[in-house]
Design an enzyme around this catalytic site. Structure first.
Site, PDB file in Angstrom:
ATOM      1  CE  LYS A 113      -7.081  -0.116   6.373  1.00  0.00           C
ATOM      2  NZ  LYS A 113      -7.828   0.348   5.202  1.00  0.00           N
ATOM      3  CD  GLN A 155      -6.860  -4.506   4.298  1.00  0.00           C
ATOM      4  OE1 GLN A 155      -7.774  -5.198   4.738  1.00  0.00           O
ATOM      5  NE2 GLN A 155      -7.022  -3.249   3.934  1.00  0.00           N
ATOM      6  CG  HIS A 186      -1.904   0.985   1.386  1.00  0.00           C
ATOM      7  ND1 HIS A 186      -1.650   2.288   1.768  1.00  0.00           N
ATOM      8  CD2 HIS A 186      -3.241   0.912   1.184  1.00  0.00           C
ATOM      9  CE1 HIS A 186      -2.787   2.961   1.797  1.00  0.00           C
ATOM     10  NE2 HIS A 186      -3.773   2.149   1.438  1.00  0.00           N
ATOM     11  CB  CYS A 226      -3.679   3.241  -1.658  1.00  0.00           C
ATOM     12  SG  CYS A 226      -4.892   4.522  -1.395  1.00  0.00           S
ATOM     13  CG  ASP A 272       0.609  -2.536   6.086  1.00  0.00           C
ATOM     14  OD1 ASP A 272      -0.340  -2.719   6.869  1.00  0.00           O
ATOM     15  OD2 ASP A 272       0.516  -1.857   5.049  1.00  0.00           O
TER      16      ASP A 272
HETATM   17  N1  PMP Z   1      -1.693  -0.840   4.558  1.00  0.00           N
HETATM   18  C1  PMP Z   1      -2.643  -1.590   4.021  1.00  0.00           C
HETATM   19  C2  PMP Z   1      -2.314  -2.990   3.618  1.00  0.00           C
HETATM   20  C3  PMP Z   1      -3.932  -1.078   3.869  1.00  0.00           C
HETATM   21  O1  PMP Z   1      -4.891  -1.836   3.331  1.00  0.00           O
HETATM   22  C4  PMP Z   1      -4.208   0.237   4.282  1.00  0.00           C
HETATM   23  C5  PMP Z   1      -5.588   0.851   4.112  1.00  0.00           C
HETATM   24  N2  PMP Z   1      -6.224   0.549   2.915  1.00  0.00           N
HETATM   25  C6  PMP Z   1      -3.168   0.979   4.837  1.00  0.00           C
HETATM   26  C7  PMP Z   1      -1.936   0.411   4.960  1.00  0.00           C
HETATM   27  C8  PMP Z   1      -3.379   2.379   5.306  1.00  0.00           C
HETATM   28  O2  PMP Z   1      -4.287   2.405   6.346  1.00  0.00           O
HETATM   29  P1  PMP Z   1      -4.725   3.788   6.976  1.00  0.00           P
HETATM   30  O3  PMP Z   1      -5.248   4.621   5.845  1.00  0.00           O
HETATM   31  O4  PMP Z   1      -5.769   3.409   7.958  1.00  0.00           O
HETATM   32  O5  PMP Z   1      -3.517   4.387   7.590  1.00  0.00           O
END
Ligand code: PMP
Length: 406
Positions: A226, A203, A123, A364, A200
């Site tokens: 999430k 998910q 991401h 993203c 990270d």
């Molecule tokens: N890493 C991953 C794998 C994500 O799916 C996301 C959110 N889609 C993020 C980071 C970023 O999360 P946040 O916008 O809550 O900081």
């Protein structure tokens, strides 16, 4: 069905909303989850009954609120298997947690000529902070590829790692494909060359049990929103020795021991990394969200997720003319696909008219889109309230889309 889905669904007020006069089929959980009544109540309760700024007060409400906030830290710590609550830094989200490490760890330990290793499926929030760091420090960013099925090229990681590697950063679960990376193996490989490892877990934490000791990682980041918690809640896990060795990223109130113009000393971790008034209401409600998923059972959630992914993939494949992006299973929480001859935006707009919320675009993860030479995907992602009927509705919707473009 390993848990009572109807009872779980009844706890989410938003699920009784209608969208375009249709029952809501919410399949955008990877972007954010809906909130159960117990979490809404826990958040509300802070403002109704106990609100007072934490840590600095000597009065009753401040002490109550501080205790709830520090109890929430313990709940997060035990949820992800951290040995001590001081290893949990509350952040606004995953993004802030990664930025904290890129700044506090990066500015101290990443030097000119050093290397930071990422994967192509990250991401943007696990890419851009490292790019900024590498530019700042004259370090090099290296990127591990995937195979066409979405699986990570650990062989390539092995070739890339060297004494120059300072940190390896990888998603536990791809937010686009729902594929799962072997992050324990990644951590072991990083450690073998003396590098640190950041996971990270944005998910993974909502979908299956995650234990930082089991993963052997140095850092792990996730977002509360999430996992059925309010926006503005999230956490960074960091091994205590890193928190002791790293300098603070942001300065301000709460994170200090003593301030004078001659020099400032800092509070002990984790407060050293929590400058300013945190969103303690969100953190307290995050603990409630954790208790909520624990009550359902993380293993039950994982089993349900896998079954939903299988139903989605099998259904899409039997429709035909569909490309699944990232076929490497088992999938956790999300499935991405493309319908032959239909732009993903058109597909999602038509599905929306049927009350079906899916996400479309690059999610993203533009480097991953580039890797597959596609503009984006349609992504269906699941939560604890997702039912087989929701997936059937999606599959019927996809068939309708195909008929419209035939
Ligand atoms: N890493 C991953 C794998 C994500 O799916 C996301 C959110 N889609 C993020 C980071 C970023 O999360 P946040 O916008 O809550 O900081």
């Amino acid at each position: 069905m390993a848990y009572d889905l109807d009872s779980v669904r009844s706890q989410f007020p938003i699920l009784s909303e209608k969208v375009h006069d249709r029952p809501l089929v919410y399949l955008d959980n990877a972007a954010t989850s809906q909130k159960p009544q117990c979490v809404i109540d826990a958040y509300d309760d802070v403002y109704r009954r106990v609100n007072a700024n934490i840590h600095r007060g000597v009065h009753h409400l401040s002490n109550v609120c501080t205790s709830l906030y520090e109890d929430a830290r313990k709940t997060v710590a035990s949820f992800i298997g951290a040995s001590d609550a001081s290893e949990i830094v509350f952040t606004r989200n995953t993004t802030e947690a990664v930025n904290l490490v890129a700044n506090s760890f990066g500015n101290k330990f990443v030097n000119p000529g050093d290397e930071v290793v990422l994967t192509v499926l990250e991401h943007h929030s696990n890419i851009v902070p490292w790019q900024l760091l590498c530019q700042r420090r004259g370090a090099k960013l290296r990127v591990v590829d995937i195979r066409d099925d979405g699986s990570l090229r650990l062989d390539q990681l092995g070739e890339m790692l060297s004494q120059k590697t300072r940190i390896v950063c990888a998603a536990h679960v791809s937010n686009v494909m729902g594929t799962v990376n072997d992050v324990r193996q990644i951590a072991r490989m990083a450690h073998a060359v003396g590098a640190a490892c950041l996971v990270d877990a944005a998910q993974s934490v909502p979908h299956f049990a995650v234990d930082v000791n089991d993963l052997e990682c140095d850092f792990l980041a996730f977002s509360g929103h999430k996992i059925y918690a309010p926006l503005g809640s999230g956490a960074l896990y960091a091994r205590r020795h890193w928190l002791d060795e790293m300098d603070p990223w942001m300065g301000g109130g709460e994170m200090i021991d003593k301030v004078s113009f001659a020099g400032t000393t800092f509070a002990e971790p984790p407060l050293k990394f929590e400058a300013g008034t945190p969103d303690y209401a969100a953190a307290i409600a995050l603990a409630e969200a954790i208790r909520f998923v624990q009550k359902i059972g993380l293993d039950n959630i994982a089993g349900q997720d896998e079954a939903l992914a299988r139903q989605t993939i099998d259904g899409l494949q039997s429709i035909g003319g569909i490309r699944i992006v990232g076929t490497h299973g088992p999938h956790s929480g999300a499935v991405s696909f493309l319908i032959d001859g239909v732009h993903p935006y058109d597909a999602s707009m038509i599905l929306d008219k049927m009350g079906i919320a899916v996400r479309t675009g690059h999610h993203c993860a533009q480097p991953l889109m580039e890797r597959f030479s596609i503009p984006g995907t349609v992504r269906a992602s699941f939560g604890v309230y997702t039912s087989k009927d929701d997936i059937d509705a999606l599959l019927n919707g996809v068939e309708r889309v195909k008929q419209m473009f035939a």
